[in-house]
Design a protein around this motif. Structure first.
Motif, short mmCIF file in Angstrom:
data_model
loop_
_atom_site.label_atom_id
_atom_site.label_comp_id
_atom_site.label_asym_id
_atom_site.label_seq_id
_atom_site.Cartn_x
_atom_site.Cartn_y
_atom_site.Cartn_z
N GLU A 124 0.76 -1.05 -0.01
CA GLU A 124 -0.03 -0.01 -0.11
C GLU A 124 0.87 1.11 0.17
OE1 GLU A 124 -3.77 1.59 2.39
OE2 GLU A 124 -2.55 0.38 3.35
N ALA A 125 1.94 1.09 0.92
CA ALA A 125 2.86 2.47 0.99
C ALA A 125 3.36 2.49 -0.42
CB ALA A 125 3.69 2.18 1.76
N ILE A 126 3.97 1.46 -1.17
CA ILE A 126 4.45 1.78 -2.44
C ILE A 126 3.32 2.17 -3.49
CG2 ILE A 126 5.56 0.29 -4.37
CD1 ILE A 126 6.64 -1.58 -2.28
N HIS A 127 2.45 1.65 -3.48
CA HIS A 127 1.30 2.51 -4.33
C HIS A 127 1.05 3.56 -4.27
CE1 HIS A 127 0.78 -1.73 -6.62
NE2 HIS A 127 0.15 -2.22 -5.37
N ILE A 128 0.86 4.21 -2.78
CA ILE A 128 0.54 5.41 -2.64
C ILE A 128 1.64 6.28 -2.99
CG2 ILE A 128 -0.13 6.94 -0.79
CD1 ILE A 128 -1.72 4.83 0.29
N HIS A 129 3.01 5.88 -2.47
CA HIS A 129 3.98 6.80 -2.72
C HIS A 129 4.07 7.00 -4.49
CE1 HIS A 129 4.67 6.85 1.39
NE2 HIS A 129 5.47 7.62 1.20
N ASP A 130 3.98 5.84 -5.16
CA ASP A 130 3.96 5.90 -6.79
C ASP A 130 3.16 6.86 -7.30
OD1 ASP A 130 5.03 4.85 -9.14
OD2 ASP A 130 3.40 3.59 -9.12
N ALA A 131 1.80 6.53 -6.67
CA ALA A 131 0.69 7.58 -7.32
C ALA A 131 0.89 9.02 -6.86
CB ALA A 131 -0.44 7.09 -6.66
N LEU A 132 2.08 9.43 -5.92
CA LEU A 132 2.05 10.71 -5.18
C LEU A 132 3.21 11.25 -5.83
CD1 LEU A 132 1.45 10.69 -1.57
CD2 LEU A 132 -0.19 11.88 -3.21
N GLY A 133 4.07 10.27 -6.77
CA GLY A 133 5.07 10.67 -7.62
C GLY A 133 6.39 10.70 -6.79
N GLN A 134 6.28 9.97 -5.41
CA GLN A 134 7.42 10.00 -4.60
C GLN A 134 8.20 8.68 -4.41
OE1 GLN A 134 5.50 11.65 -0.96
NE2 GLN A 134 5.00 13.43 -1.86
N SER A 135 8.21 7.83 -5.44
CA SER A 135 8.77 6.69 -5.33
C SER A 135 10.03 6.63 -4.85
CB SER A 135 8.48 5.81 -6.82
OG SER A 135 7.21 5.83 -6.96
N GLU A 136 11.17 7.49 -5.90
CA GLU A 136 12.50 7.49 -5.01
C GLU A 136 12.59 8.03 -3.78
OE1 GLU A 136 16.47 7.01 -5.71
OE2 GLU A 136 14.85 6.47 -7.15
N LYS A 137 11.90 8.98 -3.12
CA LYS A 137 11.90 9.35 -1.74
C LYS A 137 11.62 8.30 -0.89
CE LYS A 137 10.53 12.76 1.19
NZ LYS A 137 9.91 11.79 2.43
#
Length: 791
Positions: free
Chosen positions: A275-288
């Motif tokens: 869930e965290a991966i999906h949400i940060h990916d959706a937020l455009g914050q995958s690298e962070k």
């Protein structure tokens, strides 16, 4: 007459082709070659004339055709005139109808304008209603995002927020409410990200707390795989060559599926991470997110490792806990890398693994010097081997741990060597150096099973009680040797890559123990003055030599390294062989020393005129001593060694006896003294002959032939000199007699005979002196014989 050809006739064919052309282009194509052939104006005129003739012919043809169809043409023209009149009438009717339609259209336009006005009002009402609905929908979706966030359905909330921002807000951008909601979107996104990270941190904390139990379950699963693999290769010995985690073992065990991360004991749910991966990916914050997650795992790794490690507990509990925690942590890392994309790279996972391994190795290495018990080291090795096999199944590199196992093995071998060194030293120092008594068959079987010894009699023919040739130290040392082998090979039962090191260490350690703690200790005891103890030491050395040869074959068959080939040679084998020779030499020294003492008691009167009838007392004592040595002291020796010692003793006796008449101080030998010397030598020869050993008899050939030479020489007829110095006769009868010694003895016997003859002549000339001599000598001889018998 030939026909006259008109000038224009030559162009008629070309003109016909030109006229027949299907298109203007073909017409030009046909005309160009003809025009190229026109060389002067006269030929051009001919071409024009040809064309004019064709034109006239065609015109005449047209007139002929027209003249033939003239009436039909007139009829057609009349029909066209009637048609034209009808068309004019229809046009008039159409104009009238158009005027009528135009009048009705004006009325329709007025009605349409009224309808358009009514529709505009209604559209305004509809637009206002739709705008209100759109704004209400946006408000509903905004509230739904917060409701989903409260219900911890964060990914759905984020998707709803994204739909609100990218779809619904665009429909109401002209209203103020759109701006208000647009400005609240980033804050809502932060709320979702913070809520997700809070759940992820909770999940990471639980994972860290579960790592040790997860590793324990993984260890248990590996132990079960070990057991199943052992059962399989017990049923099929061919599988013994394939270790755990090999391809063959994996295929054989694939029916026993077990998910370490999801079983009855432990369940690891990766949903919060996903869930965290999906949400940060959706937020455009995958690298962070990837960087933050990596930093968090590094911090957790540091918290996992203790500052010190106690390896002195009997069960290696602290080490097990540490390795189980590392295993659980690494398994979660590997599973995370396999279940996600681009979150954990192979380099990141391997870096953490290498760091944890190095820290564990450092902790173990610092604690190793404090361990002084080999059994504890074996338990430590077992825990590490289980850890290595478990992590090897997850694809982790275990080379550094293999080096740690090698260090532990070195320590283990040193402790074993020290312990068995003390045992060997105690066994050697407390031995009674007497043949080992056996009271019953059970004791006999135990000794035979542990010792490298092949009895002369079969088990059924053995009577009890009995005595074995070696002393008690030999089977005790054999037991220790076997225990040492078993203890060393215990280290290679589990995962251990350096099997060649085990073979080399075992060989060098065995050599050191046997050479320095057994062989050297026995050699030091050869200084004893008791022949029986020396004989027992020699017997033990002989059996130890046999044991070493058996050990060489045993080590060659049992060595761990499959790549090694060829025989194994223990240096201890040669050491025991050398020690045997030293023991034999020591026995020779003791026996020969006693022989020398007895021979020193020989009191030959080389000028005596008394001829004895029996062997001298010293010779009888000497043969009695040899008999006692053979039947008691040397009884336990192997036959070959016993014969060698006996042969050397007899050779020494022969040399010592032969040296008596060869003494430089003795100038002559009387016939009577030669007879006494011959009686003693024959007594010794008869004793040896009674032993029924032709080899021993060969050792006395020189003595026997020398005595025979002296007996022949005492006859004084010169026959001894003739036979001895004759090459053929001397070789047959006195071949063993030394030429120099034989010549010297012949000289001395000859002088003794001459002296006795001279004395007889002198006695015949002096009857009184002869009478005194005859009267006194028997009394002296009788007293000498009594004194010798008494001694």
């Amino acid at each position: 007459m030939p026909a006259i050809i008109e000038p224009h006739d030559e162009f008629m064919g070309a003109v016909q082709q030109i006229i027949l052309s299907s298109s203007e282009t073909d017409y030009i194509d046909q005309l160009i070659p003809v025009m190229r052939d026109l060389r002067n104006s006269e030929r051009a005129g001919h071409l024009i004339q040809a064309l004019n003739q064709v034109s006239n012919d065609r015109q005449a043809e047209i007139e002929r055709i027209c003249n033939t169809n003239h009436q039909e043409f007139i009829n057609s023209v009349n029909q066209l005139q009637h048609v034209r009149q009808g068309t004019v009438d229809l046009t008039a009717e159409i104009m009238s109808l158009s005027q009528s339609i135009e009048a009705s259209t004006e009325k329709l336009a007025e009605q349409k304008r009224a309808l358009v006005d009514s529709r505009g009002v209604r559209q305004n009402i509809d637009d206002a209603t739709q705008a209100l609905k759109d704004c209400l929908e946006v408000l509903r979706l905004a509230n739904q995002v917060h409701d989903l966030l409260q219900e911890k359905n964060r990914y759905a909330a984020l998707r709803a927020l994204d739909e609100l921002q990218n779809v619904h807000l665009r429909e109401v951008t002209r209203y103020m409410i759109a701006g208000m909601i647009e400005r609240s979107v980033p804050a809502t996104q932060r709320l979702i990200a913070e809520a997700v990270m809070a759940d992820l941190n909770t999940w990471l904390f639980r994972i860290r707390e579960t790592s040790q139990f997860l590793g324990e379950v993984a260890f248990y699963h590996t132990e079960m795989r070990r057991t199943r693999h052992k059962m399989r290769f017990e049923e099929n010995p061919d599988l013994a060559n394939f270790k755990l985690n090999s391809a063959v073992e994996a295929v054989a065990d694939e029916s026993e599926e077990f998910d370490v991360l999801n079983n009855e004991e432990v369940q690891v749910d990766f949903s919060p991470l996903f869930e965290a991966i999906h949400i940060h990916d959706a937020l455009g914050q995958s690298e962070k997110f990837r960087q933050d997650y990596s930093a968090t795992r590094r911090r957790q790794k540091e918290l996992l490792l203790p500052t010190s490690l106690d390896l002195l507990d009997e069960d290696a509990g602290e080490l097990s806990t540490l390795l189980e925690s590392i295993a659980g942590f690494a398994i979660v890392e590997k599973a995370t890398m396999l279940k996600t994309e681009n979150l954990r790279s192979s380099a990141d996972v391997d870096e953490l693994w290498d760091s944890m391994c190095q820290s564990a190795i450092t902790l173990v290495s610092k604690s190793l010097p404090a361990i002084d018990n080999d059994e504890r080291l074996l338990k430590i090795k077992g825990v590490i081997a289980l850890f290595v096999q478990t992590m090897g199944s997850w694809g982790y590199s275990v080379d550094s741990l293999d080096k740690l196992l090698l260090t532990i093995f070195d320590k283990y071998a040193q402790l074993l060597k020290q312990r068995f060194s003390e045992d060997f030293q105690e066994i050697v120092s407390t031995d009674d150096y007497m043949p080992m008594p056996i009271n019953n068959p059970d004791e006999y079987d135990k000794v035979i099973n542990v010792s490298w010894y092949t009895p002369e009699k079969d088990r059924e023919q053995q009577n009890f009680p009995c005595v074995l040739p070696f002393s008690q130290m030999y089977p005790l040392c054999c037991i220790d040797i076997r225990n040492f082998l078993n203890q060393i090979y215990l280290f290679s039962d589990d995962h251990f890559q350096n099997t060649g090191v085990i073979d080399d260490t075992l060989k060098s350690s065995l050599d050191d123990l046997l050479c320095h703690k057994v062989c050297q200790s026995l050699v030091e005891r050869l200084s004893s003055q008791y022949p029986g103890q020396i004989v027992q030491i020699l017997t033990n050395l002989d059996h130890f030599e046999t044991a070493c040869r058996e050990l060489q074959d045993l080590l060659a068959e049992a060595r761990s390294s499959s790549s090694a080939a060829g025989p194994i040679v223990l240096a201890a084998t040669e050491e025991f062989t050398t020690a045997k020779k030293a023991a034999e030499k020591r026995i020779f020294e003791l026996v020969n020393s006693k022989i020398d003492d007895l021979i020193e008691t020989a009191e030959y009167d080389w000028s005596s005129t008394y001829e004895p009838s029996a062997a001298s007392p010293y010779m009888q004592e000497l043969t009695r001593y040899l008999s006692d040595v053979m039947s008691s002291v040397l009884l336990g020796l192997p036959v070959q060694i016993k014969e060698l010692i006996y042969f050397d003793a007899l050779a020494h006796i022969s040399n010592a006896i032969l040296a008596l008449p060869l003494d430089p101080s003795i100038r002559r030998l009387s016939p009577q003294s030669v007879t006494a010397f011959r009686l003693d030598s024959e007594h010794l020869i008869e004793f040896v002959r009674s032993l029924d050993n032709p080899v021993l008899m060969e050792g006395l050939d020189e003595l026997r032939q020398t005595v025979e030479l002296m007996a022949v020489a005492k006859e004084g007829e010169g026959r001894a000199e003739e036979e001895f110095f004759d090459v053929e006769k001397g070789r047959k009868r006195f071949g063993k007699v030394d030429k120099m010694s034989g010549a010297e003895l012949l000289e001395k016997v000859s002088q003794g005979v001459e002296a006795q003859k001279a004395a007889a002549v002198a006695q015949a000339a002096s009857p009184v002196a002869d009478k005194k001599s005859t009267m006194n000598f028997p009394a002296f001889a009788s007293r000498f014989k009594k004194d010798k018998d008494a001694s």
